[in-house]
Scaffold this motif. Sequence first.
Motif, PDB file in Angstrom:
ATOM      1  N   LEU A  75      -6.856  17.323   2.161  1.00 33.53           N
ATOM      2  CA  LEU A  75      -7.583  18.277   2.766  1.00 33.53           C
ATOM      3  C   LEU A  75      -6.950  18.652   4.047  1.00 33.53           C
ATOM      4  CD1 LEU A  75     -11.036  18.535   1.585  1.00 33.53           C
ATOM      5  CD2 LEU A  75      -8.891  19.112   0.159  1.00 33.53           C
ATOM      6  N   GLY A  76      -6.424  19.853   4.250  1.00 32.67           N
ATOM      7  CA  GLY A  76      -6.065  20.252   5.567  1.00 32.67           C
ATOM      8  C   GLY A  76      -6.973  21.274   6.230  1.00 32.67           C
ATOM      9  N   GLY A  77      -6.490  22.255   7.190  1.00 32.01           N
ATOM     10  CA  GLY A  77      -7.346  23.035   7.663  1.00 32.01           C
ATOM     11  C   GLY A  77      -7.997  22.644   8.732  1.00 32.01           C
ATOM     12  N   SER A  78      -8.986  23.502   9.222  1.00 35.44           N
ATOM     13  CA  SER A  78      -9.804  23.017  10.453  1.00 35.44           C
ATOM     14  C   SER A  78     -11.149  22.884   9.972  1.00 35.44           C
ATOM     15  CB  SER A  78      -9.866  24.072  11.444  1.00 35.44           C
ATOM     16  OG  SER A  78      -9.841  25.440  11.212  1.00 35.44           O
ATOM     17  N   GLU A  79     -11.680  23.433   8.573  1.00 37.22           N
ATOM     18  CA  GLU A  79     -12.898  23.456   8.138  1.00 37.22           C
ATOM     19  C   GLU A  79     -13.216  21.919   8.142  1.00 37.22           C
ATOM     20  OE1 GLU A  79     -16.287  25.175   6.362  1.00 37.22           O
ATOM     21  OE2 GLU A  79     -14.526  25.895   7.323  1.00 37.22           O
ATOM     22  N   PRO A  80     -14.646  21.403   8.235  1.00 42.02           N
ATOM     23  CA  PRO A  80     -15.129  20.170   8.277  1.00 42.02           C
ATOM     24  C   PRO A  80     -14.845  19.485   6.821  1.00 42.02           C
ATOM     25  CG  PRO A  80     -16.606  21.519   9.622  1.00 42.02           C
ATOM     26  CD  PRO A  80     -15.838  22.283   8.917  1.00 42.02           C
ATOM     27  N   LYS A 103     -11.828  10.145   7.310  1.00 37.38           N
ATOM     28  CA  LYS A 103     -11.250  10.319   8.656  1.00 37.38           C
ATOM     29  C   LYS A 103      -9.788  10.480   7.878  1.00 37.38           C
ATOM     30  CE  LYS A 103     -13.649   6.900  11.243  1.00 37.38           C
ATOM     31  NZ  LYS A 103     -13.689   5.456  11.580  1.00 37.38           N
ATOM     32  N   ARG A 104      -9.450  10.232   6.760  1.00 35.25           N
ATOM     33  CA  ARG A 104      -8.044  10.777   6.305  1.00 35.25           C
ATOM     34  C   ARG A 104      -7.791  11.889   5.383  1.00 35.25           C
ATOM     35  NH1 ARG A 104      -4.838   5.587   3.803  1.00 35.25           N
ATOM     36  NH2 ARG A 104      -3.500   6.902   3.723  1.00 35.25           N
ATOM     37  N   ARG A 105      -9.270  12.492   5.455  1.00 41.06           N
ATOM     38  CA  ARG A 105      -9.507  13.756   4.590  1.00 41.06           C
ATOM     39  C   ARG A 105      -8.955  13.673   3.123  1.00 41.06           C
ATOM     40  NH1 ARG A 105     -11.494  17.858   7.783  1.00 41.06           N
ATOM     41  NH2 ARG A 105     -10.457  19.639   6.635  1.00 41.06           N
ATOM     42  N   GLU A 106      -9.160  12.440   2.661  1.00 43.11           N
ATOM     43  CA  GLU A 106      -8.617  12.297   1.278  1.00 43.11           C
ATOM     44  C   GLU A 106      -9.757  12.223   0.162  1.00 43.11           C
ATOM     45  OE1 GLU A 106      -4.396  10.022   2.194  1.00 43.11           O
ATOM     46  OE2 GLU A 106      -5.928   8.677   1.465  1.00 43.11           O
ATOM     47  N   ILE A 107      -9.599  12.930  -0.898  1.00 46.42           N
ATOM     48  CA  ILE A 107     -10.363  12.489  -2.150  1.00 46.42           C
ATOM     49  C   ILE A 107      -9.622  12.005  -3.076  1.00 46.42           C
ATOM     50  CG2 ILE A 107     -12.039  13.638  -3.513  1.00 46.42           C
ATOM     51  CD1 ILE A 107     -11.326  16.178  -1.345  1.00 46.42           C
ATOM     52  N   THR A 108     -10.317  10.756  -3.731  1.00 49.12           N
ATOM     53  CA  THR A 108      -9.478  10.304  -4.711  1.00 49.12           C
ATOM     54  C   THR A 108     -10.325  10.282  -6.407  1.00 49.12           C
ATOM     55  OG1 THR A 108      -8.940   8.706  -3.339  1.00 49.12           O
ATOM     56  CG2 THR A 108      -8.736   7.842  -5.768  1.00 49.12           C
TER      57      THR A 108
END
Length: 134
Positions: A75-80, A103-108
């Motif tokens: 996920l990108g963007g500035s949303e938490p 921290k990496r904003r990743e979902i597996t």
Amino acid sequence: MKPYLGYVTVAFMIGGCAHVQRSAPPLVLENTGTEYPTMCMLMQADGNLVFRGGFAFYSPAAWRRTDKDTLILTLGGSEPFPSDVFREQLPKHAGGLLSFDEKRREITYRFNDKSEFLNFGNYYFYRVADCHAQ
């Protein structure tokens, strides 16, 4: 010799046009029939993930596979990052959720060719041919 050069040039031009690669259509996942308008996730062949109808605040986003059964969304963007939502889902492995990395904003996810849907943020996104989101 010069007339042949013209024919060869035209042949290369025609051959070059015939060899144009077309990009693969995106994989479309859609959530519809909820209290919110229809939302889509479009997984482009180049690894970009486009949200339509909702979750656009996570753009720019990306997707990749580590193997044929594992899908990772970044996920990108500035949303938490929605850690609380995924923390709640994780013990149930709802919609194929395997893990997340805040921290990496990743979902597996466990998501392969036979998977019909995935659960993103407590919304079920099903495979469809076309996105119907506005």
